[in-house]
Design an enzyme around this catalytic site. Structure first.
Site, PDB file in Angstrom:
ATOM      1  CB  CYS A  24      -1.147  -0.258   1.032  1.00 58.02           C
ATOM      2  SG  CYS A  24      -1.893   1.412   1.377  1.00 58.02           S
TER       3      CYS A  24
ATOM      4  CG  HIS B 182      10.883 -17.051 -16.933  1.00 61.13           C
ATOM      5  ND1 HIS B 182      10.617 -15.999 -16.112  1.00 61.13           N
ATOM      6  CD2 HIS B 182      12.260 -17.475 -16.827  1.00 61.13           C
ATOM      7  CE1 HIS B 182      11.690 -16.139 -15.073  1.00 61.13           C
ATOM      8  NE2 HIS B 182      12.458 -16.986 -15.816  1.00 61.13           N
TER       9      HIS B 182
ATOM     10  CB  CYS C 297      -5.700   2.275   5.007  1.00 65.11           C
ATOM     11  SG  CYS C 297      -4.882   2.346   3.622  1.00 65.11           S
TER      12      CYS C 297
ATOM     13  CB  CYS D  31      -0.763   2.059   5.723  1.00 66.80           C
ATOM     14  SG  CYS D  31      -1.654   0.697   5.175  1.00 66.80           S
TER      15      CYS D  31
ATOM     16  CG  ASP E  41      16.145 -16.544 -14.278  1.00 65.34           C
ATOM     17  OD1 ASP E  41      15.712 -15.605 -13.693  1.00 65.34           O
ATOM     18  OD2 ASP E  41      15.338 -17.422 -14.741  1.00 65.34           O
TER      19      ASP E  41
ATOM     20  CB  CYS F  56      10.358 -12.925 -14.853  1.00 60.28           C
ATOM     21  SG  CYS F  56       8.889 -13.232 -15.788  1.00 60.28           S
TER      22      CYS F  56
END
Length: 610
Positions: free
Chosen positions: A209, A294, A244, A212, A311, A267
């Site tokens: 968030c 991917h 919230c 918050c 990767d 990714c």
């Protein structure tokens, strides 16, 4: 389970001088563990690497191998050292045999390929490859962003370059390579860049968030704002806070320069930003796009003379079968995209090419080749004849490599994990948990332990402690000396490894005056020297190869911390209770159990801890 006690006699190397050189070692062993573990136990006692061991039963001269019944063996064994050349040739031959499929299996695979290609004719689109082109070509705009010099300079400024250079050189020095070639140094730096990126970028399951900072839940997609579109965010995910109720936006930025600031994503963002970093440091790099959802990076390794898989999400390098074997991923198309064009590299990532073919239904194989060639020609226009010749030669070598790759056998001893990045629920939904969740023991690297500096440091500290003990120096004074020593070493460790220098204040100089010879001995063990400046201040600086100090400083700091802890806890240096402990392993070859491993296992342990 059968517990056995073997007496292993270490014979001379092939061509050795005779029986008089043999040594005996006792090995307590559980036969259920198999011969590989027995070889490692023998290795820890004899320093003969497992691949150079020939284990012989003394009673009948038979050779112990994978098929031997360990429970029925005589207790007396003999290990003979295979000459290094012989061992390498045998290992290479065995690896080649293991990689080759049987004629019968290869015939079945080729027949399955023919059938898959035949079926393709009835299932592929007849659109001239337009859908396939639309999947690939837009990524060219993305990779071309990597070539902007201003963006590259901004990327380099976010990287602790000297720290990664030092770690790269230390990793080579731990293998006994104190004077690496440029190719070795560049390769080691690339791996450190990968490990650093893995730690510095943040994976997003659900955006926290904005109000918050607490957990949120996805509530769908939103329309991108002009400020988000500016940085390539055509998609924006919306999240509602579970506490919230505020709405948080998560734009999926495609501009790698913007990702330097946000440093978060999945990714797509990870591979995009890491490939950009690779280009910023001059590596030939390309984005590997997996149509099965991917993305990762490929870099050309001058050390290996080939393209190498990396990767960043997993912290993995050079394990192209990770997805098919580890994640159990059903691959179809893997396309590598760079400023110089696009390539179908799917065969690098599969050993089930006949199965992959059955899933390649967007267009025919001939059309794929034609589309990729068309895009590549477009982006190579304007290259000099020399540059084009180099690239085309590399393309030819890669094409030959890939034509063989799909027909190689999978190494049966190789254990690859399922996906590690992302929440368990998300990975489960994508069926990417795989069957293995860790590396096999055999994946842990065996390397030479370069640790003469450790013995020198411990001997110098022991001599200093004995001096304090003989002179009955008060505990408070000893703590003061070692605290000053620790602060000085910390200052040196935090400095640029190429030009380490620490200036001693007057109090520290006075503390060291009475123990000058002991301090000089310690400095020599850490490849340091004291210098007196024209202003009368004494400083400590590196002497010789700076990597010697890089290896030694963590060791001396660890030892000094232990000494301080002992004295603060009233564990004093007395005869028979000396520091360091006398049963410390050193030299030879070791199985390094606390190193940075290639499959997403990141830890900072030093090789000197046993």
């Amino acid at each position: 389970m059968v517990a056995r006690r073997f007496v292993v006699r270490q014979g001379p190397a092939a061509g050795g001088s005779g029986e008089g050189e043999a040594e005996e070692h006792e090995v307590e062993y559980d036969t259920d563990h198999g011969i590989d573990i027995l070889r490692f136990q023998i290795f820890s006692l004899t320093s003969v690497p497992p691949d150079l061991q020939k284990i012989v039963v003394e009673a009948d001269g038979s050779v112990v191998d994978d098929g031997t019944d360990l429970e029925s063996l005589s207790e007396r064994l003999r290990v003979v050292v295979i000459s290094e050349g012989e061992g390498e040739d045998a290992a290479a031959a065995e690896a080649a045999r293991a990689q080759e499929k049987s004629d019968e299996e290869l015939a079945r695979m080729l027949q399955a390929e023919e059938e898959a290609l035949l079926l393709q004719q009835y299932s592929v689109r007849n659109d001239g490859g337009e859908v396939f082109r639309q999947r690939v070509e837009p990524y060219m705009n993305q990779v071309l962003m990597y070539e902007d010099p201003a963006r590259q300079e901004a990327a380099r400024k976010t990287v602790p370059i000297h720290e990664l250079e030092e770690k790269a050189l230390v990793s080579l020095a731990k293998e006994g390579n104190f004077h690496p070639s440029k190719a070795e140094e560049n390769h080691a730096f690339l791996l450190q860049l990968l490990f650093w990126f893995k730690q510095s970028f943040r994976w997003v399951n659900a955006a926290p968030c904005d109000s918050c900072g607490r957990e949120t839940s996805n509530v769908g997609m939103g329309n991108p704002l002009p400020s988000e579109i500016e940085f390539g965010a055509s998609r924006v995910e919306l999240y509602r806070c579970n506490h919230c109720s505020s709405i948080t936006r998560f734009p999926r930025y495609n501009d790698p320069h913007k990702l330097l600031q946000t440093r978060r994503g999945r990714c797509g963002e990870w591979a995009n930003c890491f490939t950009f970093y690779c280009r910023a440091f001059g590596y030939e790099a390309r984005l590997a796009l997996d149509f099965a959802d991917h993305v990762w990076t490929e870099c050309f390794s001058n050390l290996y003379g080939r393209w190498m898989h990396l990767d960043p999400c997993e912290g993995v390098y050079d394990y192209p079968l990770l997805y098919e074997k580890g994640w159990n991923k059903k691959l179809d198309y893997v396309i590598a995209i760079s400023k110089d064009g696009v390539h179908d590299v799917t065969k690098r990532y599969t050993r089930k090419w006949h199965e992959v073919l059955s899933r390649r239904t967007i267009t025919s194989e001939e059309t794929i080749s034609a589309v990729l060639s068309s895009i590549t020609r477009k982006y190579r226009t304007g290259l000099s004849t020399g540059a084009l010749s180099v690239i085309e030669s590399r393309d030819k070598e890669e094409s030959e490599e890939l034509s063989k790759a799909a027909y190689l056998e999978v190494e049966t001893t190789l254990s690859l994990p399922g996906r590690l990045s992302g929440s368990v629920e998300w990975r489960k939904a994508r069926s990417e948990l795989g069957q293995a969740d860790s590396l096999s023991c055999s994946s842990c690297p065996v390397r030479k332990c370069v640790d003469a500096h450790v013995s020198n440091i411990y001997e110098a500290l022991s001599a200093l402690l004995s001096h304090f003990c003989d002179r009955k120096v008060p505990k408070e004074r000893i703590i003061e000396v070692f605290h000053a020593l620790k602060m000085m070493m910390l200052n040196l460790k935090d400095a640029n490894f190429k030009s380490r220098r620490a200036t001693l204040d007057k109090k520290t100089q006075q503390l060291f005056e009475d123990i000058c010879s002991f301090i000089e001995r310690l400095f020599a063990a850490v490849s340091l020297k004291a210098e007196l400046g024209t202003d009368g201040h004494q400083s400590v600086t590196v002497v010789g190869n700076p990597i010697n100090s890089s290896l030694a400083l963590p060791v001396v700091l660890d030892a000094v911390d232990e000494i301080l802890s002992n004295y603060k806890n009233n564990i004093f240096c007395t005869e028979g209770n000396q520091f360091p402990r006398g049963n410390r392993l050193c030299s030879g070859s070791v199985l390094a159990s606390r190193e940075q491993l290639p499959i997403g296992i990141v830890c900072d342990g030093e090789l000197m801890n046993f």
